[in-house]
Enzyme design. Structure first.
Site, PDB file in Angstrom:
ATOM      1  N   TYR A 103      -1.626 132.481  48.361  1.00 36.86           N
ATOM      2  CA  TYR A 103      -0.215 132.773  48.546  1.00 36.86           C
ATOM      3  C   TYR A 103       0.668 132.417  48.984  1.00 36.86           C
ATOM      4  CZ  TYR A 103      -1.380 138.487  45.734  1.00 36.86           C
ATOM      5  OH  TYR A 103      -1.159 138.326  44.930  1.00 36.86           O
ATOM      6  N   GLU A 161     -25.770 153.063  51.631  1.00 35.77           N
ATOM      7  CA  GLU A 161     -24.618 152.231  50.546  1.00 35.77           C
ATOM      8  C   GLU A 161     -23.049 152.499  50.502  1.00 35.77           C
ATOM      9  OE1 GLU A 161     -24.959 152.109  45.887  1.00 35.77           O
ATOM     10  OE2 GLU A 161     -26.887 152.324  47.430  1.00 35.77           O
ATOM     11  N   ASP A 213     -28.899 154.625  47.293  1.00 30.72           N
ATOM     12  CA  ASP A 213     -29.462 155.029  46.048  1.00 30.72           C
ATOM     13  C   ASP A 213     -30.020 154.265  45.400  1.00 30.72           C
ATOM     14  OD1 ASP A 213     -27.010 156.389  45.805  1.00 30.72           O
ATOM     15  OD2 ASP A 213     -25.896 155.632  44.780  1.00 30.72           O
TER      16      ASP A 213
END
Length: 355
Positions: A103, A161, A213
């Site tokens: 910015y 996870e 997963d």
């Protein structure tokens, strides 16, 4: 190189910045276009011969940046602007985020990824890590934290996870019941998460397990912790946690724990393409062939499922049954050579990506 990065002090960096900018000014004053060489690193390749030098912390070559090319001129412009901001932060002993830097010149930088690339280039040029530049992220592991002693009664660390699983374990008071530390990177881990995990392991010398997963993205997240990310390969030795052991969930868990068919999802074409792209990674063949076998088995089975699928038995099944059992058995069991050959022969059936 790792030691150089971790011990880099502000005055040393300021001297390097001064020397770098002076060389550019001298080239311009003499009518020569500046030519900057940035070392390139990688943490894996697709060379299955085992002769590669990936993950060794060594440069794999240099990239030349010159003002003769417009894209290179812009890249150098951005790098110098970011370097000026970094110099001010170091001189004033202040910290700023990557977003703060963006910015300060949004019309020049255009997007955050441009700033991220410049910071990576600067880290390589100055042989330092981001925290040395006083460029902070969401959570910062400070030099003071690195020097402090960390004491814990924990017996191991589990990296999960995603946040939903983290909250499940928190609700079940898993840490209190099992004397452990649970960490999540909420998907692909950011640098502060990986750096904090590296700090914990270095200070506490505890076993560390990964729970992800059963899908290609969970596998890729796990390899990011263990081997590092391709985008930050130059800092792999500083951030990776090579000690991490794969705790689950595995393809065969759907049979071993009687996961109903309705909890299993078919692999998508994108899933299959991702698996095919990951299989040739050299570190799977060289360092963790059992992990590679699990990835092949996932592709062969053609189904995936989430950690939460274990809740089909009960909400507390993950914390009361699954994890204690897996930790007791030490995570992923290493197959013998004969067993792996037998399993490989069973997977000889051609797999179609369109199936």
């Amino acid at each position: 190189m790792e030691g150089k990065r971790s011990n880099t002090r502000p005055l040393t960096l300021l001297r390097k910045i001064k020397g770098f900018t002076r060389s550019i000014v001298e080239d311009l004053a003499r009518g020569r276009p500046p030519l900057i060489y940035i070392e390139r690193f990688r943490n894996y390749c697709t060379d299955t011969s085992g002769n590669c030098s990936c993950s060794s912390g060594l440069s794999t070559g240099k990239e030349a940046i010159s003002l003769k090319r417009e894209c290179h001129a812009r890249r150098l412009d951005v790098m110098l602007r970011v370097l000026l901001i970094v110099q001010q932060l170091l001189q004033e002993n202040r910290h700023g985020s990557k977003r703060d830097i963006y910015y300060m010149h949004p019309t020049v930088f255009k997007e955050q990824s441009v700033v991220d690339r410049a910071i990576n280039d600067i880290c390589i040029l100055l042989q330092c890590s981001r925290h040395n530049l006083n460029v902070a992220m969401a959570v910062t592991v400070t030099p003071l934290m690195l020097e402090q002693d960390i004491i814990s009664v924990a017996q191991y660390v589990i990296v999960v996870e995603k946040e939903s699983v983290f909250q499940r374990l928190a609700n079940d008071q898993f840490c209190k019941r099992n004397r452990c530390i649970v960490i999540t990177g909420r998907g692909y881990p950011d640098v502060p998460t990986r750096r904090f995990l590296r700090l914990l392991i270095d200070k506490l010398h505890l076993p560390v397990y990964g729970l992800v997963d059963c899908d290609p993205y969970g596998f890729d997240i796990l390899t990011t912790y263990k081997f590092g990310s391709l985008q930050m390969a130059y800092d792999a030795t500083f951030l990776r946690v090579s000690e991490i052991q794969w705790l689950g969930v595995f393809v065969q868990d759907c049979d071993n724990y009687s996961i109903p068919q309705q909890c299993l999802l078919p692999l998508t074409a994108e899933d299959k393409r991702k698996i095919e792209a990951m299989l040739p990674r050299c570190y799977l063949q060289r360092e963790v062939p059992q992990w590679r076998f699990e990835l092949e088995l996932l592709l062969h089975k053609g189904v995936k499922f989430e950690i939460e699928a274990l809740s089909v038995h009960s909400l507390t099944f993950l914390s009361h049954e699954y994890l204690p059992s897996k930790i007791h058995n030490g995570g992923l069991k290493i197959l013998s050579l004969n067993q792996m050959i037998l399993h490989q022969n069973r997977l000889k059936t051609p797999i179609s990506l369109n199936s």
